[in-house]
Write a protein that holds these residues in place. Structure first.
Motif, PDB file in Angstrom:
ATOM      1  N   LEU A 108       0.816  -1.215   0.000  1.00 38.56           N
ATOM      2  CA  LEU A 108       0.000   0.000   0.000  1.00 38.56           C
ATOM      3  C   LEU A 108       0.849   1.265   0.000  1.00 38.56           C
ATOM      4  CD1 LEU A 108      -2.841  -0.989   2.497  1.00 38.56           C
ATOM      5  CD2 LEU A 108      -3.013  -0.747   0.012  1.00 38.56           C
ATOM      6  N   ARG A 109       2.006   1.189   0.625  1.00 40.13           N
ATOM      7  CA  ARG A 109       2.888   2.355   0.699  1.00 40.13           C
ATOM      8  C   ARG A 109       3.844   2.426  -0.495  1.00 40.13           C
ATOM      9  NH1 ARG A 109       2.988   4.937   5.879  1.00 40.13           N
ATOM     10  NH2 ARG A 109       1.522   3.901   7.275  1.00 40.13           N
ATOM     11  N   GLY A 110       3.703   1.493  -1.444  1.00 37.60           N
ATOM     12  CA  GLY A 110       4.466   1.541  -2.683  1.00 37.60           C
ATOM     13  C   GLY A 110       5.910   1.109  -2.583  1.00 37.60           C
ATOM     14  N   ILE A 111       6.273   0.376  -1.519  1.00 38.40           N
ATOM     15  CA  ILE A 111       7.669  -0.067  -1.431  1.00 38.40           C
ATOM     16  C   ILE A 111       7.849  -1.478  -1.990  1.00 38.40           C
ATOM     17  CG2 ILE A 111       8.306   1.503   0.425  1.00 38.40           C
ATOM     18  CD1 ILE A 111       7.987  -0.726   2.419  1.00 38.40           C
ATOM     19  N   ASN A 112       6.748  -2.103  -2.373  1.00 41.73           N
ATOM     20  CA  ASN A 112       6.754  -3.388  -3.078  1.00 41.73           C
ATOM     21  C   ASN A 112       7.500  -4.501  -2.355  1.00 41.73           C
ATOM     22  OD1 ASN A 112       5.209  -2.291  -5.197  1.00 41.73           O
ATOM     23  ND2 ASN A 112       7.054  -1.411  -6.077  1.00 41.73           N
ATOM     24  N   ARG A 113       7.433  -4.468  -1.051  1.00 44.59           N
ATOM     25  CA  ARG A 113       7.973  -5.525  -0.205  1.00 44.59           C
ATOM     26  C   ARG A 113       7.335  -5.342   1.160  1.00 44.59           C
ATOM     27  NH1 ARG A 113      10.906  -2.916   3.333  1.00 44.59           N
ATOM     28  NH2 ARG A 113      12.145  -1.099   2.754  1.00 44.59           N
ATOM     29  N   PRO A 114       7.404  -6.363   1.988  1.00 42.07           N
ATOM     30  CA  PRO A 114       6.873  -6.178   3.346  1.00 42.07           C
ATOM     31  C   PRO A 114       7.671  -5.108   4.088  1.00 42.07           C
ATOM     32  CG  PRO A 114       7.241  -8.508   2.887  1.00 42.07           C
ATOM     33  CD  PRO A 114       7.859  -7.736   1.753  1.00 42.07           C
ATOM     34  N   MET A 115       6.986  -4.295   4.861  1.00 42.74           N
ATOM     35  CA  MET A 115       7.698  -3.344   5.711  1.00 42.74           C
ATOM     36  C   MET A 115       8.429  -4.142   6.786  1.00 42.74           C
ATOM     37  SD  MET A 115       5.045  -0.161   6.241  1.00 42.74           S
ATOM     38  CE  MET A 115       6.236   0.867   7.100  1.00 42.74           C
ATOM     39  N   THR A 116       9.604  -3.699   7.163  1.00 45.71           N
ATOM     40  CA  THR A 116      10.326  -4.366   8.244  1.00 45.71           C
ATOM     41  C   THR A 116       9.667  -4.006   9.575  1.00 45.71           C
ATOM     42  OG1 THR A 116      11.863  -2.541   8.624  1.00 45.71           O
ATOM     43  CG2 THR A 116      12.498  -4.202   6.957  1.00 45.71           C
ATOM     44  N   ILE A 137     -10.625   3.266  -3.381  1.00 44.76           N
ATOM     45  CA  ILE A 137      -9.537   4.244  -3.484  1.00 44.76           C
ATOM     46  C   ILE A 137      -8.812   4.172  -4.831  1.00 44.76           C
ATOM     47  CG2 ILE A 137      -9.147   4.375  -0.994  1.00 44.76           C
ATOM     48  CD1 ILE A 137      -6.734   2.509  -1.404  1.00 44.76           C
ATOM     49  N   GLU A 138      -9.089   3.145  -5.611  1.00 46.22           N
ATOM     50  CA  GLU A 138      -8.534   3.011  -6.967  1.00 46.22           C
ATOM     51  C   GLU A 138      -9.709   3.057  -7.940  1.00 46.22           C
ATOM     52  OE1 GLU A 138      -5.421   2.739  -8.069  1.00 46.22           O
ATOM     53  OE2 GLU A 138      -4.446   2.640  -6.116  1.00 46.22           O
ATOM     54  N   PRO A 139     -10.105   4.270  -8.379  1.00 43.86           N
ATOM     55  CA  PRO A 139     -11.340   4.418  -9.175  1.00 43.86           C
ATOM     56  C   PRO A 139     -11.440   3.505 -10.390  1.00 43.86           C
ATOM     57  CG  PRO A 139     -10.479   6.554  -8.546  1.00 43.86           C
ATOM     58  CD  PRO A 139      -9.454   5.540  -8.129  1.00 43.86           C
ATOM     59  N   ALA A 140     -10.360   3.333 -11.135  1.00 43.69           N
ATOM     60  CA  ALA A 140     -10.430   2.498 -12.341  1.00 43.69           C
ATOM     61  C   ALA A 140     -10.725   1.047 -11.981  1.00 43.69           C
ATOM     62  CB  ALA A 140      -9.129   2.603 -13.139  1.00 43.69           C
ATOM     63  N   LEU A 141     -10.015   0.522 -11.007  1.00 41.20           N
ATOM     64  CA  LEU A 141     -10.238  -0.864 -10.589  1.00 41.20           C
ATOM     65  C   LEU A 141     -11.625  -1.029  -9.974  1.00 41.20           C
ATOM     66  CD1 LEU A 141      -9.167  -3.720 -10.321  1.00 41.20           C
ATOM     67  CD2 LEU A 141      -8.020  -3.040  -8.207  1.00 41.20           C
ATOM     68  N   HIS A 142     -12.020  -0.074  -9.157  1.00 39.44           N
ATOM     69  CA  HIS A 142     -13.356  -0.111  -8.548  1.00 39.44           C
ATOM     70  C   HIS A 142     -14.436  -0.190  -9.628  1.00 39.44           C
ATOM     71  CE1 HIS A 142     -16.786   0.929  -6.034  1.00 39.44           C
ATOM     72  NE2 HIS A 142     -17.050   1.890  -6.889  1.00 39.44           N
ATOM     73  N   THR A 143     -14.324   0.668 -10.639  1.00 42.61           N
ATOM     74  CA  THR A 143     -15.329   0.711 -11.708  1.00 42.61           C
ATOM     75  C   THR A 143     -15.361  -0.592 -12.495  1.00 42.61           C
ATOM     76  OG1 THR A 143     -15.077   3.098 -11.882  1.00 42.61           O
ATOM     77  CG2 THR A 143     -16.077   1.976 -13.770  1.00 42.61           C
ATOM     78  N   VAL A 144     -14.182  -1.140 -12.810  1.00 45.41           N
ATOM     79  CA  VAL A 144     -14.134  -2.401 -13.558  1.00 45.41           C
ATOM     80  C   VAL A 144     -14.785  -3.526 -12.762  1.00 45.41           C
ATOM     81  CG1 VAL A 144     -12.569  -4.201 -14.414  1.00 45.41           C
ATOM     82  CG2 VAL A 144     -12.153  -1.822 -14.994  1.00 45.41           C
ATOM     83  N   LEU A 145     -14.440  -3.647 -11.486  1.00 47.32           N
ATOM     84  CA  LEU A 145     -15.011  -4.721 -10.662  1.00 47.32           C
ATOM     85  C   LEU A 145     -16.512  -4.545 -10.488  1.00 47.32           C
ATOM     86  CD1 LEU A 145     -12.204  -5.036  -7.959  1.00 47.32           C
ATOM     87  CD2 LEU A 145     -12.712  -6.650  -9.801  1.00 47.32           C
TER      88      LEU A 145
END
Length: 167
Positions: A17-25, A111-119
């Protein structure tokens, strides 16, 4: 899922969610919690929870972790043995699990309008599986090819609408 697994999962999700693309330590969790909430638990305490050396949270730690991860405090307990998140009632047999999943996930991804609309659009479609089958076939094309196809379809539709207005 036990408490240790839930906390590890939440660290993974938070990293995504924070965009670091790995688990937070664990240290990142502790520091970020302090920065954002003005209070924190220790890294040692978090480690004990994740290693199952501590099986339960104090009420104040549960509330703090729930606020940080934005989950209900009740989530931060171990599930009872044989607990299942699947619906096991007869109602499940009469409903479409895909539709239920689409509706639930559309709500979760507001919170992700495009994905929300598609789903949401898929959930409301008369036969969402057909759309998913076509989408799977479209995934074989490059994004550039798909954009060209959409552009051509839009131009075709505009010319048809213009021709209807001319009549």
């Amino acid at each position: 899922m036990n408490l240790a697994e839930k906390i590890k999962h939440l660290r993974e999700v938070e990293g995504e969610l924070r965009g670091i693309n790995r688990p937070m330590t664990q240290m990142e969790i502790v520091k970020t919690m302090q920065e954002e909430l003005g209070e924190s638990i220790s890294q040692a305490y978090l480690s004990q929870l994740e290693s199952s050396k501590r099986l339960h949270l104090t009420a104040s730690s549960r509330d703090l972790l729930a606020r940080f991860f934005k989950v209900h405090p009740g989530y931060l307990v171990s599930d009872p043995p044989d607990y299942s998140t699947d619906l096991l009632s007869e109602m499940e047999m009469h409903t479409d699990r895909l539709e239920t999943w689409l509706v639930a996930n559309a709500a979760e991804w507001r919170i992700e309008p495009a994905l929300h609309t598609v789903l949401q659009t898929l959930a409301n479609a008369p036969d969402p599986r057909r759309y998913l089958d076509v989408l799977q076939k479209l995934m074989d094309y490059s994004i550039e090819e798909l954009e060209a196809i959409v552009e051509a379809l839009e131009e075709h539709q505009e010319s048809e609408e213009s021709a209807m207005l001319d009549q």
